[in-house]
Design an enzyme around this catalytic site. Structure first.
Site, short mmCIF file in Angstrom:
data_model
loop_
_atom_site.label_atom_id
_atom_site.label_comp_id
_atom_site.label_asym_id
_atom_site.label_seq_id
_atom_site.Cartn_x
_atom_site.Cartn_y
_atom_site.Cartn_z
N GLU B 209 0.84 -1.19 0.00
CA GLU B 209 0.00 0.00 0.00
C GLU B 209 0.88 1.24 0.00
O GLU B 209 2.10 1.16 0.04
CB GLU B 209 -0.97 -0.03 1.19
CG GLU B 209 -0.31 -0.19 2.55
CD GLU B 209 -1.30 -0.56 3.66
OE1 GLU B 209 -2.32 -1.22 3.40
OE2 GLU B 209 -1.04 -0.18 4.81
N HIS B 247 -4.44 2.40 8.36
CA HIS B 247 -3.20 1.89 8.95
C HIS B 247 -2.30 3.03 9.39
O HIS B 247 -2.20 4.04 8.70
CB HIS B 247 -2.44 1.01 7.95
CG HIS B 247 -3.05 -0.32 7.75
ND1 HIS B 247 -3.02 -0.98 6.55
CD2 HIS B 247 -3.71 -1.14 8.60
CE1 HIS B 247 -3.64 -2.14 6.67
NE2 HIS B 247 -4.06 -2.26 7.90
#
Lengths: 378, 296
Positions: B209, B247
């Protein structure tokens, strides 16, 4: 989660406590305080906000007279930086600058701990220059002056500056360790006439996860929550993760990675997501209820996609929740559903009996909501 | 073969009397995993779902010869529990919990390296070797045995991605969640090295990511002449800079942390790129096809 940047004034207090020099300064919160300010002029007048880019946005001004200082105070307090109003203004003696350096310690994933970063040419355009020198330290206690010195020698030719940078770097690591910081950055670290180093700015990011044992971090989180938009605050209290984006497709998804994957799929289908909204922390009637309430009220949201992949989550329960919620819902915005994974056969049956379709894949669901939103517009 | 975890692994669960710990005993057993012990200070002598409970990790390891630990304790006491497990000589530890202070993650990582142990986590579903064993809480139905090694920064993405791979007939040797936090135990470079050394792993799939720099470890590896073929899916192409996307580590702070910069580096290094989830299975299949071709 908050980006837990503290203000320059708070950061400089931490620097001073570690005997790192900062310009003589005063923090002002009212016009009366600005009128009574005793800092020698000319002075720098700086917005105190927990957001980056304030210099380029006009949040730092020079005042050469008392009237200029008052005017700068008033102007800055009326500004917004990334949506945030300044909490105060910091007035600092204008520095006599020989050279601007860049020095930071920051958590780096590939280092597995702290990285020390240095550039002999700091200042506002640091990002346009070559990348700074990097000294991977890991645990703060593994800092070694001789190792850093060996790296600095080819980059910093002034031996006096080099030694001062080394001792400052060690203090920054101490600050980062003691206060549980992700980043402690000084840009610029000014070499003053005479060679002493003065921290002209301070950017400190706290580790939010340490709030349970750092009361100062807990207080900073509480203060930033008070300032946050009402909707963001509601989501945090309900254990949902919301980031507003610019598009028209309201996205309700589960898990950070899958929510980003769904955003990208919406983009791939020629539309744009209106939000990152992760409900995996609270996939209950109250969690979904809040999610729909926010998206139904948001004027830019033209349609809603619910995409959940059940791992531990039982999608039949989600289906029941959604059927009840949608039956009571007043908004006419189109809704597309995609529940896959654990017990999705049951979920499909529950949705079908309520007259709703369960899409088999993320891609067909995205195509459907994009088409319906485009259809509603034309 | 597989990495770190196989059918002979003997698992102990630290925090077995907690909700997650107790659930895991049954859940792991259903994935053919041998749970031989649990640990809960002050609760030694009990039995939970057939697993004997000990008051310390050292006692549990001495009695049961456990060689892997799944640690389910709150973040507040996680460093202590993980250090106890590492110092008791356990060679493989998964700590799936989130909300762990970074300083504690750094100490865990350093202790694991000092003792030659492998730590998986924090903020990760753990590790699974499909058909053999699992050390975590990922949904077992998403996985199937096969020749692909999977590394993921995101739990939710790894479930759906592996479900799609398994459905397309692309099974996995092992799937390791390296976690969404900035400092982790086994990191991308180390996970890649483990898969490189595993003879059954024919291709490596990386699920990454935006934010951080882990993805560059794959780009460096892929340039090696002896590298196994690899494919990558990075999510967050449409995420704005400066916003944390769930996150702790998923935030673009500089260009190098952006989707475009990472994809460019991986592409240039010869990694097959899946532009989105829809393209993952075909990217994985083409990496695997390269592995099957005899060297020219």
């Amino acid at each position: 989660m908050h980006f837990m940047l503290i203000t320059e004034a708070q950061g400089k207090a931490l620097l001073r406590a570690a005997a790192i020099a900062t310009p003589s300064s005063q923090e002002l919160r009212s016009l009366d305080e600005a009128r009574a300010c005793r800092i020698n002029l000319p002075a720098a007048v700086k917005a105190q906000v927990a957001a980056g880019g304030r210099g380029k946005a006009g949040g730092i001004r020079k005042a050469s007279s008392a009237s200029e200082l008052e005017a700068a105070f008033g102007a800055i307090m009326g500004m917004r930086f990334a949506g945030e109003a300044p909490s105060s203004v910091l007035v600092e003696t204008w520095l006599d600058i020989e050279r601007e350096l860049y020095l930071a310690v920051a958590i780096d994933s590939r280092v597995g701990g702290f990285n020390v970063l240095y550039s002999p040419r700091g200042g506002v355009n640091i990002e346009d220059g070559p990348p700074p020198l990097s000294y991977p330290v890991g645990l703060a206690r593994n800092f070694r002056a001789h190792a850093f010195r060996a790296l600095l020698e080819p980059v910093e030719s002034d031996a006096k500056v080099r030694e001062r940078v080394i001792s400052t770097a060690r203090r920054l690591l101490d600050i980062a360790q003691a206060n549980e910081c992700m980043t402690v950055e000084i840009n610029p670290l000014v070499v003053a006439r005479g060679g002493s180093l003065i921290a002209a700015d301070a950017k400190i990011v706290l580790d939010e996860a340490a709030a349970f044992r750092k009361t100062a971090t807990a207080a900073a989180i509480a203060a930033s929550r008070d300032k946050a938009e009402r909707e963001i605050r509601l989501c945090e209290e309900a254990n949902l993760m919301l980031v507003w984006l610019d598009g028209e497709i309201g996205l309700i998804s589960g898990g950070a990675g899958m929510t980003m994957a769904a955003m990208d799929a919406i983009d791939g289908a020629g539309a744009q997501p209106a939000c990152f909204l992760d409900v995996s922390g609270n996939p209950t009637p109250s969690g979904f209820g809040l999610a729909f309430d926010l998206l139904d009220r948001a004027p830019n949201v033209k349609g809603i996609l619910v995409s959940m992949f059940g791992g531990g989550l039982h999608t039949d329960r989600v289906a029941k929740t959604l059927v009840e919620l949608l039956a009571k819902r007043a908004s006419a915005k189109p809704v597309t559903l995609r529940l896959n994974g654990t017990r999705s056969d049951l979920a499909t049956t529950i949705l079908r009996e309520a007259g709703r379709q369960n899409h088999a894949t993320l891609e067909t669901a995205v195509a459907d909501i994009v088409k319906r939103v485009a259809g509603a517009r034309s | 073969m597989s990495i770190l975890l196989d059918a002979d692994t003997r698992v102990l669960i630290v925090g077995i009397t907690g909700k997650f710990g107790t659930f895991s005993v049954k859940d792991l057993a259903q994935s053919h995993t041998r749970v031989v012990a649990g640990v809960a200070p002050g609760r030694g002598g009990q039995t939970i779902e057939g697993a004997p409970v000990f008051s310390s990790v050292a006692a549990a390891m001495k009695e049961t010869h456990a060689n892997a630990a799944l640690v389910y304790v709150p973040a507040v006491v996680a460093l202590d529990a993980v250090l106890e497990t590492i110092e008791a000589g356990c060679p493989l530890i998964a700590y799936p919990g989130d909300g762990l202070p970074v300083l504690d993650a750094m100490e865990m990582r350093a202790a694991a390296l000092d003792h030659g142990a492998h730590l998986v986590g924090p903020n990760s579903p753990g590790l699974i070797s499909p058909g053999k064993a699992k050390l975590g809480f990922m949904p077992s139905f998403c996985y199937a045995p096969g020749p692909i090694g999977v590394i993921s920064r995101s739990g939710s993405l790894s479930y759906e991605a592996c479900f799609r791979l398994s459905s397309a007939g692309l099974g996995q040797t092992s799937v390791i969640g390296i976690g969404g936090d900035p400092v982790r135990g086994v990191n991308a470079a180390e996970a890649i090295a483990l898969f490189h050394d595993d003879p059954e792993t024919r291709a490596i799939i990386y699920l990454g990511e935006i934010g951080g720099s882990e993805e560059y470890a794959l780009a460096e590896y892929a340039k090696r002449p002896d590298a196994k073929p690899s494919a990558a899916l990075l999510v967050g192409r449409t995420a704005p800079a400066g916003k944390k996307m769930g996150h702790a580590a998923a935030m673009i702070g500089s260009y190098a942390e952006s989707w475009a910069a990472k994809v460019e580096a991986l592409d240039r290094a010869g990694v097959v790129i899946a532009r989105d989830l829809d393209g993952l299975a075909s990217a994985a299949a083409s990496a695997l096809a390269r592995a099957m071709k005899p060297a020219a």
